[in-house]
Design a protein around this motif. Structure first.
Motif, short mmCIF file in Angstrom:
data_model
loop_
_atom_site.label_atom_id
_atom_site.label_comp_id
_atom_site.label_asym_id
_atom_site.label_seq_id
_atom_site.Cartn_x
_atom_site.Cartn_y
_atom_site.Cartn_z
N ASN A 110 3.46 -1.16 6.09
CA ASN A 110 3.02 -1.39 4.46
C ASN A 110 3.93 -2.34 3.97
OD1 ASN A 110 0.80 0.44 4.81
ND2 ASN A 110 2.17 2.15 3.75
N ALA A 111 5.16 -2.67 4.06
CA ALA A 111 5.87 -3.56 3.73
C ALA A 111 5.58 -4.74 4.31
CB ALA A 111 7.53 -3.17 3.70
N LYS A 112 5.52 -4.70 5.78
CA LYS A 112 5.14 -6.09 6.38
C LYS A 112 3.92 -6.61 5.97
CE LYS A 112 4.64 -7.74 11.13
NZ LYS A 112 4.55 -7.31 12.56
N ALA A 113 2.78 -5.95 5.49
CA ALA A 113 1.62 -6.34 5.39
C ALA A 113 1.50 -7.25 3.97
CB ALA A 113 0.71 -5.00 5.25
N PRO B 150 0.57 -1.24 0.05
CA PRO B 150 -0.07 -0.03 -0.14
C PRO B 150 0.92 1.33 0.16
CG PRO B 150 -0.70 -1.57 1.70
CD PRO B 150 0.49 -2.20 1.29
N GLU B 151 0.60 2.38 -0.66
CA GLU B 151 1.07 3.50 -0.81
C GLU B 151 2.58 3.42 -1.02
OE1 GLU B 151 0.12 5.05 3.27
OE2 GLU B 151 -1.55 6.00 2.42
N THR B 152 2.66 2.43 -2.04
CA THR B 152 4.22 2.37 -2.55
C THR B 152 4.74 3.70 -2.86
OG1 THR B 152 5.84 1.26 -3.88
CG2 THR B 152 3.51 1.74 -4.84
N GLU B 153 4.32 4.79 -3.49
CA GLU B 153 4.74 6.00 -3.96
C GLU B 153 4.86 6.97 -2.84
OE1 GLU B 153 0.37 6.59 -3.45
OE2 GLU B 153 1.65 4.98 -4.16
#
Length: 266
Positions: free
Chosen positions: A213-216, A183-186
């Protein structure tokens, strides 16, 4: 390594004549030389003649971002002197590439000896994945890495250079790699060079969200094209006890993942 299009043979011959100056970057030189070696492999596999000038130094971004335009301009002149005779200048960093490509012309516009040279120079500066995908037209890499990965778009690559598709196209050609977008990589990771030093509380809040977000995603590996972002995110993941391997995208594209990940033990 495959090159696309009906004129692939012509492209291969054209690329073989390209003389590329590798801008190593300070962080790669000091903290992650394996990224430099992976970059050389990728460029040579694409048919380029790669040279690494020993006289190179910092691109000047830290000085420029701190308002020290005089020292930034002096560094820009030195970089131009060293690299301007190459066909292309490639950096495994959106941050450095954006500085050289976007900022040098305005930084040196009032210098009669360098103004025109800065414009010519900036036009041949590329971030690594963009150069491979858009200039060399690489469509397939002879690498295999068994990993579910997620990708962080650095601000400099995405906003400064408009790079989003190139690293993902290249990763899709690496056998064994599965990309799971976070999510929200940007969204910024909070590094921002001197930003994380000047505003540590804000920076920590930003990287905390990035780490979550990375963990998710459940990914085993987090990749990006900027070492500053990667070191920042890796530090937060480790402080939070999250077991995600952090690497520069060049290492996976080159299949060079035998070295420990960022922050790992040798």
């Amino acid at each position: 390594m495959a090159i696309d299009g009906p004129e692939a043979g012509d492209r291969e011959r054209m690329t073989a004549r390209l003389r590329v100056g590798l801008f190593v970057t300070c962080l790669v030189d000091l903290f992650r030389p394996s990224v430099g070696f992976a970059t050389v492999k990728l460029l040579e596999d694409a048919g380029c003649v790669v040279e690494v000038p020993e006289a190179q130094t910092c691109c000047g971004q830290p000085a420029l971002n701190s308002g020290d335009r005089s020292d930034a301009a002096a560094l820009a002149r030195q970089v131009i002197d060293v690299f301007e005779n190459y066909d292309y200048v490639v950096a495994p960093s959106g941050s450095c590439a954006a500085t050289m490509r976007n900022d040098y012309p305005s930084l040196l516009e009032d210098d009669p000896a360098y103004a025109a040279r800065a414009v010519t120079f900036s036009a041949k500066v590329f971030e690594l994945t963009s150069f491979l995908a858009d200039i060399c037209r690489v469509t397939h890499l002879e690498a295999r890495v068994e990993a579910n990965v997620t990708y962080h778009d650095s601000c400099s690559s995405l906003r400064g250079l408009g790079i989003r598709a190139a690293p993902r196209r290249l990763l899709s050609s690496v056998e064994g790699v599965t990309l799971t977008e976070m999510p929200e990589t940007e969204v910024c990771c909070g590094f921002g060079g001197t930003f994380c030093v000047k505003y540590p509380d804000i920076s920590n809040a930003m990287v905390a969200k990035k780490a979550a977000n990375a963990k998710a995603t459940g990914a085993r590996m987090l990749l990006s094209g900027d070492l500053g972002c990667l070191m920042n995110i890796d530090g937060k993941l480790k402080r939070d006890g999250v077991d995600i391997e952090v690497r520069h995208v060049a290492e996976v594209l080159a299949g060079m993942v035998d070295t420990p990940p960022i922050g790992g033990k040798s």
